[in-house]
Design a protein around this motif. Structure first.
Motif, PDB file in Angstrom:
ATOM      1  N   UNK A  43      10.305  -2.170 -10.436  1.00 35.49           N
ATOM      2  CA  UNK A  43       9.261  -1.275  -9.920  1.00 35.49           C
ATOM      3  C   UNK A  43       9.676  -0.949  -8.555  1.00 35.49           C
ATOM      4  N   UNK A  44       9.468   0.454  -8.556  1.00 37.21           N
ATOM      5  CA  UNK A  44      10.133   1.161  -7.184  1.00 37.21           C
ATOM      6  C   UNK A  44       8.952   1.351  -6.100  1.00 37.21           C
ATOM      7  N   UNK A  45       7.596   0.974  -6.335  1.00 39.68           N
ATOM      8  CA  UNK A  45       6.565   1.080  -5.575  1.00 39.68           C
ATOM      9  C   UNK A  45       6.184   2.598  -5.713  1.00 39.68           C
ATOM     10  N   UNK A  46       5.978   3.147  -4.587  1.00 33.20           N
ATOM     11  CA  UNK A  46       5.284   4.433  -4.542  1.00 33.20           C
ATOM     12  C   UNK A  46       6.428   5.402  -4.016  1.00 33.20           C
ATOM     13  N   UNK A  70      -2.754  -7.181 -10.157  1.00 36.65           N
ATOM     14  CA  UNK A  70      -1.793  -6.325  -9.847  1.00 36.65           C
ATOM     15  C   UNK A  70      -1.478  -6.254  -8.197  1.00 36.65           C
ATOM     16  N   UNK A  71      -2.608  -6.625  -7.254  1.00 33.54           N
ATOM     17  CA  UNK A  71      -2.333  -6.340  -5.997  1.00 33.54           C
ATOM     18  C   UNK A  71      -1.311  -7.519  -5.229  1.00 33.54           C
ATOM     19  N   UNK A  72      -1.138  -8.765  -5.823  1.00 35.28           N
ATOM     20  CA  UNK A  72       0.059  -9.364  -5.201  1.00 35.28           C
ATOM     21  C   UNK A  72       1.413  -9.053  -5.527  1.00 35.28           C
ATOM     22  N   UNK A  73       1.495  -8.552  -6.657  1.00 34.68           N
ATOM     23  CA  UNK A  73       3.039  -7.788  -7.120  1.00 34.68           C
ATOM     24  C   UNK A  73       3.196  -6.543  -6.227  1.00 34.68           C
ATOM     25  N   UNK A  74       2.082  -5.810  -6.191  1.00 34.07           N
ATOM     26  CA  UNK A  74       2.184  -4.926  -5.132  1.00 34.07           C
ATOM     27  C   UNK A  74       2.538  -4.850  -3.739  1.00 34.07           C
ATOM     28  N   UNK A  75       2.023  -5.967  -3.212  1.00 35.90           N
ATOM     29  CA  UNK A  75       2.415  -6.224  -1.908  1.00 35.90           C
ATOM     30  C   UNK A  75       3.634  -6.985  -1.837  1.00 35.90           C
ATOM     31  N   UNK A  76       4.163  -7.599  -2.633  1.00 39.01           N
ATOM     32  CA  UNK A  76       5.475  -8.335  -2.901  1.00 39.01           C
ATOM     33  C   UNK A  76       6.661  -7.075  -2.763  1.00 39.01           C
TER      34      UNK A  76
END
Length: 316
Positions: free
Chosen positions: A15-18, A78-84
């Motif tokens: 996952x690249x993020x944004x 979703x959010x914990x993965x995003x913050x990681x």
């Protein structure tokens, strides 16, 4: 990339993020972290309040409890993965973990959409047919809403797992997103994904799309009834309540439908805009729902003010 030769499933996705905003990930994470903290605190407090106070075991409050459960599931999926990704650069996720995240994200969204429809019906009965309110919205009815939300989410999402599992991925692994979702995974496959596109399109229209239409119709009828109220003060109070509810509902549906449409039909939208909006519907409504619905639900607001007045009196 190593492959599972029996199924061609990749060992991991990345996952690249944004994309295009990697240097700003830490700064972007701050508002998302704060919103997630508010969502966790607000929904947990609302659940605790409703669970421990029998006077709040009323239809609207019980529906709010169901909404809080769906909010906690949606944001936590979703959010914990995003913050990681933003904080630690933890971008690799196993294929099965990605499928699980996709399942719970979409399942939570479908369940929340079902509950929002039930809440719109609750407001319709309360305003347009108040004498039958307690006869129609019984605890048994709320239980049926909960069962319907779960069964509907499971019925729509289980086939999606098999639609993704059947695809060969041939080593394609980079997903330009902050979390795993159906079409993001499907587009990494090296095979025809027409079945995935049309299954997702059809189920979205017949579930969340239909819910959004029915919610709009409910509030249209509610607003027509509100404008017929004789008291100007009563009209303004009802309009403020309906307006705040509609704003939260729009924040839930509009980014979700935008993400849904751009994945399937519109490909000239910058990916950073698409992903930012996709992130909004998994965190902004869970943050706002306990605040807006809690404040606008008289019984809950009275219990909250009573609780804090008691705490204030004790501190003195």
């Amino acid at each position: 990339m190593a492959l599972n030769h029996s199924s061609f499933d990749p060992v991991t996705f990345v996952l690249t993020g944004i994309p295009g905003m990697e240097e700003s990930h830490v700064w972007i994470s701050v508002p998302f972290c704060l919103m997630y903290a508010v969502a966790l605190t607000g929904n947990s407090f609302l659940l605790f309040l409703i669970a421990t106070d029998r006077s709040l075991h009323q239809p609207m409050c019980l529906l709010l409890a169901l909404l809080s459960v769906a909010d906690l599931m949606l944001s936590t999926a979703t959010v914990p993965e995003m913050l990681a990704i933003f904080w630690f650069g933890s971008r690799k996720v196993s294929f099965d973990a990605c499928i699980a995240q996709m399942f719970f994200t979409h399942f939570s969204f479908i369940a929340e959409s079902t509950i929002l429809l039930a809440m719109a019906f609750d407001r319709y009965v309360a305003i347009c047919d108040p004498l039958r309110y307690l006869a129609v919205l019984t605890p048994a009815t709320i239980g049926k809403v909960a069962v319907a939300a779960v069964l509907r989410g499971l019925g729509i999402m289980f086939p999606t797992i098999f639609l993704l599992k059947r695809l060969p991925y041939c080593g394609h692994s980079t997903m330009h997103h902050t979390y795993c979702e159906h079409m993001g995974i499907a587009r990494l496959a090296c095979a025809d994904i027409t079945a995935n596109i049309w299954y997702g399109f059809t189920t979205t229209l017949l579930s969340s799309g239909l819910d959004a239409v029915l919610i709009s119709l409910s509030y249209a009828v509610i607003l027509r009834a509100v404008f017929r109220l004789p008291s100007k003060e009563a009209r303004l109070k009802a309009l403020r309540t309906c307006g705040s509810h509609l704003c939260v509902i729009l924040m839930f549906y509009l980014p979700a439908f935008f993400s849904f449409l751009t994945h399937r039909f519109i490909h000239n939208i910058p990916s950073c805009i698409h992903i930012l909006l996709a992130n909004l519907y998994v965190i902004v409504p869970p943050m706002l729902n306990p605040i807006v619905y809690g404040v606008r639900t008289r019984q809950i607001w009275e219990r909250v003010t009573h609780m804090f007045s008691k705490v204030g009196g004790t501190c003195r």
